[in-house]
Design an enzyme around this catalytic site. Structure first.
Site, mmCIF file in Angstrom:
data_model
loop_
_atom_site.group_PDB
_atom_site.id
_atom_site.type_symbol
_atom_site.label_atom_id
_atom_site.label_comp_id
_atom_site.label_asym_id
_atom_site.label_seq_id
_atom_site.Cartn_x
_atom_site.Cartn_y
_atom_site.Cartn_z
ATOM 1 C CG ASP A 1 -1.807 1.171 1.349
ATOM 2 O OD1 ASP A 1 -1.934 1.916 0.358
ATOM 3 O OD2 ASP A 1 -2.401 1.371 2.428
ATOM 4 C CG ASP B 1 -2.307 6.968 1.397
ATOM 5 O OD1 ASP B 1 -2.430 7.927 0.603
ATOM 6 O OD2 ASP B 1 -3.181 6.650 2.214
ATOM 7 C CG ASP C 1 0.140 1.129 6.119
ATOM 8 O OD1 ASP C 1 0.739 0.527 7.033
ATOM 9 O OD2 ASP C 1 -0.989 1.634 6.267
#
Lengths: 437, 355
Positions: free
Chosen positions: B128, B130, B305
């Protein structure tokens, strides 16, 4: 020529030897050939007969004893020099299988005895490579082929990688394959290597070091798998009495060597907790943790940290897997001091951990080595492993919010090491102040 | 797919919120601000009834839909409606049209009983990235902007290269999440791996471990820096380090590295697009450089993450669903090289807002 048997107990030759040996009835019978080989080992201390294994069964126990003793101060290599003598290889292969079967039949998976058998096997492989001399390269290549790890996919090594025995970043990977063979390395990467000799780069990156690491780790993993299979089988097939006797002798040896009271592990021992020496991640956990991090912080981090800090802060220096009851025989410290600290920290979480996850109490008991039960009870000890505190590297992944490194953190890799260092600094500071006064 | 290691140095004229160029059009900035406004309940309803189509669900979700747990956020306060199961796409379609949720998620795990999260079978491997949480990005926007979304995509492209090239993984999908990207790997070889191996894959792919410098061969020991080894993990780390150095603003905090060194990095990074690493290291200082490398490994870990990667039971934003907080469509990216979220992931109602 040294045989690969000396390194790899999983080769076809090794299995053949075990098959031909037959029943284990005679493993504790004296073998004059073995004893003679042991006595003729260069550098072997001969002044104490109890140092010398007279049978295959004795040799099996000596393998574990050697591993425990070599971590002690004052260890004399001459007491176990025969373990590095390739002349014992056939006896040693049978001793290995006796040991592994005893571990599988006599102990729970994850127990310290099983761990010791696995770790001692890996350590023996590593030390034996050092005595191979000019035959080292050839044996390494042979064993790699026997283990089927040439040109293997990294996924086949995933158990080793997951258990931390092997680091993915240490492997040379290309399209999923672990490049270990020199020709394959040259064929794959030659065009990329412009400013140095590709062969010397291969020697540095792969060379013997990585190959040896891979071999010892793969043998450790196979030993663990073998023990697990024996353990499964012994639930349906009654183990041979000699195997159970060997297990009992392993237990006695481990207890004798690791016994805290009067034993050689002098640095281990319960002491008062010094909260001022706790690292930032532990202080943060004790203050209470928010939803999302609670379980890992309380169960994985705090439980192991507090229990080791209170009972066995020198675990990483001594490297001897003690049980809680070795240090706290009636479990009074665990029940009256350690669990209250953990439960109170769980209560301070947002929302309180046990309100949402009451079963986490079971996990806390399990992480202390007492299996999945409400409370630690002596009869359950060994059903699970007493987990050592996770490393800073793992904390950064599992609990990044709690990792707020200070100056001391930069020099250490585990919160327990921080605690020991800081305790020493605080103690030194206090002594100096008293001196000034 | 090529790696994006040679990213351009950020333009010195770029300032201010949103990271848009001062020379650029104010209209464009205004348009971008309007895109990132939260969707109203009416807009959500219109999206799910008029624009959303269950047939656009990626095949990797649709083919085992009955084995995944679904979760929904109806209020914008988090996915409190969990443990939902849909036997087929039609049932999911009916639910979405009727409830037009604020956010929709599905599990990365496949279960025998997804409604009880029991009988875990396997899980996708997820990364992930972001844009809003990147610890190093060249813009100073408060949420996300074109620039940091681009930088997130550059990182994702490099990671996909590593997953395919070094680790040999297939069935790798890139999903635009609304504020960044998800890499979803469904290669059968990784689906049953535990958290610890996943963490190790993350360290390799993100460049999150300090590369080895000391080597021994036949009793002789010597040192080699990461940039002098053009293969394996050292190459991966060098690419990620270049990405970090080229996108720093100069005010970042790197563990165990002084602010002065960070400024030196920014001052000398023009050497890196030509891979003049040796000179770069000399200018930073050979004694400081190893500390800088350690610090970059720490930053690399924060670029992704990690908790998402190691969590085998995570729920992840459902491709095709609406990220209502920013009015963007979460969607599978078929061609990451050319994908522009501001063109492809903007729902129709946002265009109507503009008119």
């Amino acid at each position: 020529m040294v045989s690969s048997l000396f390194i790899n107990p999983f080769s076809e030759d090794a299995r053949e030897i075990v098959r031909n040996y037959g029943s284990p009835d005679t493993i504790f019978e004296a073998s004059s050939v073995l004893l003679d080989t042991v006595k003729r080992t260069r550098g072997q201390n001969l002044d104490d007969n109890s140092l010398l294994p007279g049978s295959i069964g004795d040799l099996a126990i000596k393998r574990v004893e050697w591993y425990l003793q070599r971590q002690r101060r004052g260890f004399d290599h001459g007491d176990y020099a025969y373990l590095m003598n390739p002349g014992i290889k056939e006896y040693d292969v049978i001793a290995f299988y006796v040991l592994a079967q005893a571990a599988g039949a006599g102990f729970r998976r994850g127990s310290r005895e099983v761990r010791l058998v696995v770790e001692s096997t890996g350590a023996l492989v590593e030390d034996r490579f050092r005595v191979l001399g000019s035959e080292r390269d050839e044996i390494i290549e042979e064993v790699l082929i026997e283990l089927g790890s040439e040109g293997t996919s990294w996924m086949e090594l995933s158990e080793l990688i997951g258990s931390g025995k092997l680091r993915l970043t240490d492997l040379i990977l290309h399209r999923g394959r672990v490049v270990i063979d020199e020709d394959e390395f040259l064929m794959t990467f030659q065009d990329l290597i412009t400013d140095r000799d590709p062969r010397s780069l291969y020697a540095a990156l792969v060379g013997l070091e990585l190959k040896e690491t891979m071999i010892s780790r793969i043998i450790m993993q196979r030993t663990e798998d073998y023990i697990a299979r024996v353990s499964e089988m012994s639930s349906t097939v009654e183990p041979h009495p000699i195997i159970l006797e060997t297990a009992e002798r392993i237990r006695e040896t481990v207890n004798e060597v690791t016994s805290f009271r009067g034993g050689p592990v002098k640095s281990a021992g319960p002491g008062k907790l010094v909260p001022d020496a706790f690292p930032p991640c532990i202080r943060g956990t004790l203050d209470g943790v928010k939803s999302g991090n609670r379980n890992d912080a309380i169960v994985l981090l705090l439980t192991s940290f507090i229990s080791y800090a209170r009972l066995y802060p020198s675990v990483f220096r001594d490297r001897t897997p003690l049980k809680v009851s070795d240090l706290d025989p009636d479990l009074r410290v665990i029940r009256e001091e350690i669990l209250p600290i953990i439960y109170e920290a769980a209560e301070r979480c947002e929302p309180p951990l046990f309100e949402d996850d009451p079963q986490e109490k079971l996990n806390i008991t399990a992480k202390l080595g007492f299996g999945v039960h409400d409370e630690p009870e002596p009869e359950h000890e060994g059903e699970s492993k007493w987990y050592t505190p996770m490393s800073c590297e793992k904390i950064k992944i599992h609990l990044p919010d709690l990792c707020r490194p200070d100056d001391l953190c930069r020099r250490i890799t585990n919160p327990l090491t921080y605690y020991n260092r800081k305790r020493w600094e605080l103690h030194r500071g206090k002594s100096e102040q008293e001196g000034e006064d | 797919m090529t790696s994006a290691g040679g990213s351009p140095t950020p333009s010195p004229t770029t300032t201010g919120k949103g990271g848009s160029s001062t020379g650029g059009s104010q209209n464009r900035k205004g348009r971008i601000d309007r895109i990132f406004e939260a969707a109203t309940p009416l807009e959500r309803k219109r999206y799910y009834r008029e624009e959303w189509d269950v047939r656009k669900l990626p095949d990797f979700i649709a083919r085992n839909i009955h084995m995944r747990e679904f979760g929904f956020d109806h209020t914008g306060r988090g996915p409190s409606d969990r443990y939902r199961v849909f036997d087929d796409e039609k049932r999911l379609s009916r639910f979405m049209r009727a409830r037009f949720p604020f956010a929709a998620y599905s599990s990365v795990a496949f279960y025998r009983e997804p409604g009880k999260r029991r009988g875990w079978q396997r899980s996708e491997l997820i990364f992930d990235v972001d844009a809003k949480d990147l610890p190093v990005r060249s813009c100073d926007c408060e949420g996300v902007c074109e620039r940091c979304l681009d930088e997130a995509k550059e990182l994702v492209l490099m990671m996909v290269d590593t997953l395919r090239g070094d680790l040999g993984l297939g069935d790798v999908h890139v999903v635009y999440s609304g504020r960044g990207y998800h890499i979803r790997v469904l290669d059968p070889g990784v689906m049953e791996l535990g958290s610890e191996v996943r963490a190790e894959i993350l360290r390799y792919t993100a460049g999150a471990r300090q590369p080895r410098r000391k080597f021994t061969h036949r009793g002789e020991s010597y040192e080699m820096e990461h940039f002098s080894i053009p293969l394996g993990y050292h190459r991966v780390f060098t690419e990620r380090a270049k990405h970090v150095f080229l996108h720093m603003r100069g005010d970042e905090r790197i563990e165990n590295v002084t602010a002065r060194t960070v400024r030196e990095v920014v001052k000398n990074r023009d050497l890196l697009p030509d891979d003049r690493w040796g000179e770069f290291r000399r200018r930073i200082g050979p004694r400081v450089y190893p500390r800088l490398v350690a610090g970059v490994a720490g930053i690399n870990m924060k670029m992704v993450d990690a908790k998402v990667t190691i969590d085998l039971k995570r729920i992840l934003r459902l491709p095709t669903s609406l990220h209502s907080k920013v009015s963007m469509i979460c969607m599978e990216v078929k061609n990451p090289e050319t994908f522009d979220p501001l063109k492809s992931a903007v729902p129709k109602f946002v265009h109507e807002r503009e008119s």
